[in-house]
Design a protein around this motif. Structure first.
Motif, PDB file in Angstrom:
ATOM      1  N   GLU A  11       0.839  -1.206   0.000  1.00 57.05           N
ATOM      2  CA  GLU A  11       0.000   0.000   0.000  1.00 57.05           C
ATOM      3  C   GLU A  11       0.875   1.257   0.000  1.00 57.05           C
ATOM      4  O   GLU A  11       0.599   2.220  -0.714  1.00 57.05           O
ATOM      5  CB  GLU A  11      -0.932  -0.011   1.217  1.00 57.05           C
ATOM      6  CG  GLU A  11      -1.861   1.183   1.262  1.00 57.05           C
ATOM      7  CD  GLU A  11      -2.806   1.267   0.064  1.00 57.05           C
ATOM      8  OE1 GLU A  11      -3.110   2.392  -0.368  1.00 57.05           O
ATOM      9  OE2 GLU A  11      -3.241   0.221  -0.457  1.00 57.05           O
ATOM     10  N   ARG A  14       2.334   1.783  -3.465  1.00 62.41           N
ATOM     11  CA  ARG A  14       1.308   2.294  -4.386  1.00 62.41           C
ATOM     12  C   ARG A  14       1.037   3.773  -4.119  1.00 62.41           C
ATOM     13  O   ARG A  14       0.894   4.565  -5.048  1.00 62.41           O
ATOM     14  CB  ARG A  14       0.016   1.483  -4.261  1.00 62.41           C
ATOM     15  CG  ARG A  14       0.103   0.119  -4.919  1.00 62.41           C
ATOM     16  CD  ARG A  14      -1.257  -0.553  -5.051  1.00 62.41           C
ATOM     17  NE  ARG A  14      -1.917  -0.792  -3.776  1.00 62.41           N
ATOM     18  CZ  ARG A  14      -1.698  -1.843  -3.006  1.00 62.41           C
ATOM     19  NH1 ARG A  14      -0.838  -2.769  -3.374  1.00 62.41           N
ATOM     20  NH2 ARG A  14      -2.339  -1.990  -1.868  1.00 62.41           N
ATOM     21  N   ARG A  15       1.006   4.148  -2.855  1.00 62.67           N
ATOM     22  CA  ARG A  15       0.791   5.551  -2.478  1.00 62.67           C
ATOM     23  C   ARG A  15       1.936   6.412  -3.000  1.00 62.67           C
ATOM     24  O   ARG A  15       1.719   7.490  -3.553  1.00 62.67           O
ATOM     25  CB  ARG A  15       0.680   5.668  -0.957  1.00 62.67           C
ATOM     26  CG  ARG A  15       0.434   7.078  -0.474  1.00 62.67           C
ATOM     27  CD  ARG A  15       0.413   7.137   1.073  1.00 62.67           C
ATOM     28  NE  ARG A  15       0.530   8.505   1.516  1.00 62.67           N
ATOM     29  CZ  ARG A  15       1.670   9.204   1.545  1.00 62.67           C
ATOM     30  NH1 ARG A  15       2.797   8.665   1.161  1.00 62.67           N
ATOM     31  NH2 ARG A  15       1.681  10.453   1.961  1.00 62.67           N
ATOM     32  N   ALA A  17       3.952   5.820  -5.550  1.00 57.33           N
ATOM     33  CA  ALA A  17       3.846   5.923  -7.005  1.00 57.33           C
ATOM     34  C   ALA A  17       2.768   6.923  -7.399  1.00 57.33           C
ATOM     35  O   ALA A  17       2.937   7.707  -8.345  1.00 57.33           O
ATOM     36  CB  ALA A  17       3.569   4.554  -7.615  1.00 57.33           C
ATOM     37  N   SER A  18       1.672   6.923  -6.670  1.00 55.87           N
ATOM     38  CA  SER A  18       0.567   7.844  -6.955  1.00 55.87           C
ATOM     39  C   SER A  18       0.990   9.305  -6.754  1.00 55.87           C
ATOM     40  O   SER A  18       0.639  10.182  -7.554  1.00 55.87           O
ATOM     41  CB  SER A  18      -0.616   7.506  -6.052  1.00 55.87           C
ATOM     42  OG  SER A  18      -1.655   8.423  -6.227  1.00 55.87           O
ATOM     43  N   LYS A  21       3.211  10.194  -9.634  1.00 54.33           N
ATOM     44  CA  LYS A  21       2.453  10.296 -10.886  1.00 54.33           C
ATOM     45  C   LYS A  21       1.702  11.620 -10.958  1.00 54.33           C
ATOM     46  O   LYS A  21       1.700  12.270 -12.006  1.00 54.33           O
ATOM     47  CB  LYS A  21       1.483   9.131 -11.033  1.00 54.33           C
ATOM     48  CG  LYS A  21       0.661   9.229 -12.309  1.00 54.33           C
ATOM     49  CD  LYS A  21       0.629   7.959 -13.046  1.00 54.33           C
ATOM     50  CE  LYS A  21      -0.055   8.148 -14.384  1.00 54.33           C
ATOM     51  NZ  LYS A  21      -0.314   6.893 -15.035  1.00 54.33           N
ATOM     52  N   ARG A  22       1.077  12.038  -9.858  1.00 51.89           N
ATOM     53  CA  ARG A  22       0.382  13.331  -9.851  1.00 51.89           C
ATOM     54  C   ARG A  22       1.357  14.467 -10.152  1.00 51.89           C
ATOM     55  O   ARG A  22       1.051  15.365 -10.938  1.00 51.89           O
ATOM     56  CB  ARG A  22      -0.319  13.570  -8.521  1.00 51.89           C
ATOM     57  CG  ARG A  22      -1.652  12.855  -8.395  1.00 51.89           C
ATOM     58  CD  ARG A  22      -2.477  13.376  -7.224  1.00 51.89           C
ATOM     59  NE  ARG A  22      -1.778  13.324  -5.953  1.00 51.89           N
ATOM     60  CZ  ARG A  22      -1.760  12.278  -5.134  1.00 51.89           C
ATOM     61  NH1 ARG A  22      -2.394  11.176  -5.463  1.00 51.89           N
ATOM     62  NH2 ARG A  22      -1.118  12.331  -3.996  1.00 51.89           N
ATOM     63  N   ASN A  54       3.598   4.306 -13.121  1.00 52.51           N
ATOM     64  CA  ASN A  54       2.374   3.505 -13.158  1.00 52.51           C
ATOM     65  C   ASN A  54       2.299   2.459 -12.059  1.00 52.51           C
ATOM     66  O   ASN A  54       1.396   1.625 -12.051  1.00 52.51           O
ATOM     67  CB  ASN A  54       2.219   2.854 -14.535  1.00 52.51           C
ATOM     68  CG  ASN A  54       1.955   3.906 -15.595  1.00 52.51           C
ATOM     69  OD1 ASN A  54       1.136   4.793 -15.408  1.00 52.51           O
ATOM     70  ND2 ASN A  54       2.666   3.828 -16.706  1.00 52.51           N
ATOM     71  N   GLY A  55       3.246   2.504 -11.123  1.00 51.73           N
ATOM     72  CA  GLY A  55       3.203   1.590  -9.992  1.00 51.73           C
ATOM     73  C   GLY A  55       3.434   0.139 -10.375  1.00 51.73           C
ATOM     74  O   GLY A  55       2.918  -0.762  -9.724  1.00 51.73           O
TER      75      GLY A  55
END
Length: 84
Positions: A11, A14-15, A17-18, A21-22, A54-55
């Motif tokens: 988790e 993923r956070r 990477a997010s 990405k933003r 893109n994780g």
């Protein structure tokens, strides 16, 4: 050519990477950049950059620090993994 199975990201990964990405999407729009531009600036392939954004693969300490600098993201915001 043999393929390597990828593990699922945690988790926290993923956070992370997010967040990157933003920041990338904003920089890309603002400066009209491509993944090739980002890869060149970061000394990585456009494919590797895309996989991070893109994780698809975990972002380690070295790549994370480079991404923080390039994307102007505070290190504290992404909680990079420390080496073991």
């Amino acid at each position: 050519m043999a393929t390597t199975e990828r593990r699922d990201l945690t988790e926290q990964e993923r956070r992370r990477a997010s967040i990157f990405k933003r920041a990338w999407l904003a920089k890309k729009k603002r400066e009209k950049l491509t993944q090739v531009d980002a890869g060149d600036a970061l000394s990585m392939t456009p494919s590797a950059f895309g996989q991070y954004m893109n994780g698809k693969v975990p972002i380690g300490l070295a790549a994370g620090l480079s991404l923080c600098a390039y994307l102007e993201v505070a290190v504290e915001d992404v909680r990079l993994p420390l080496p073991e």
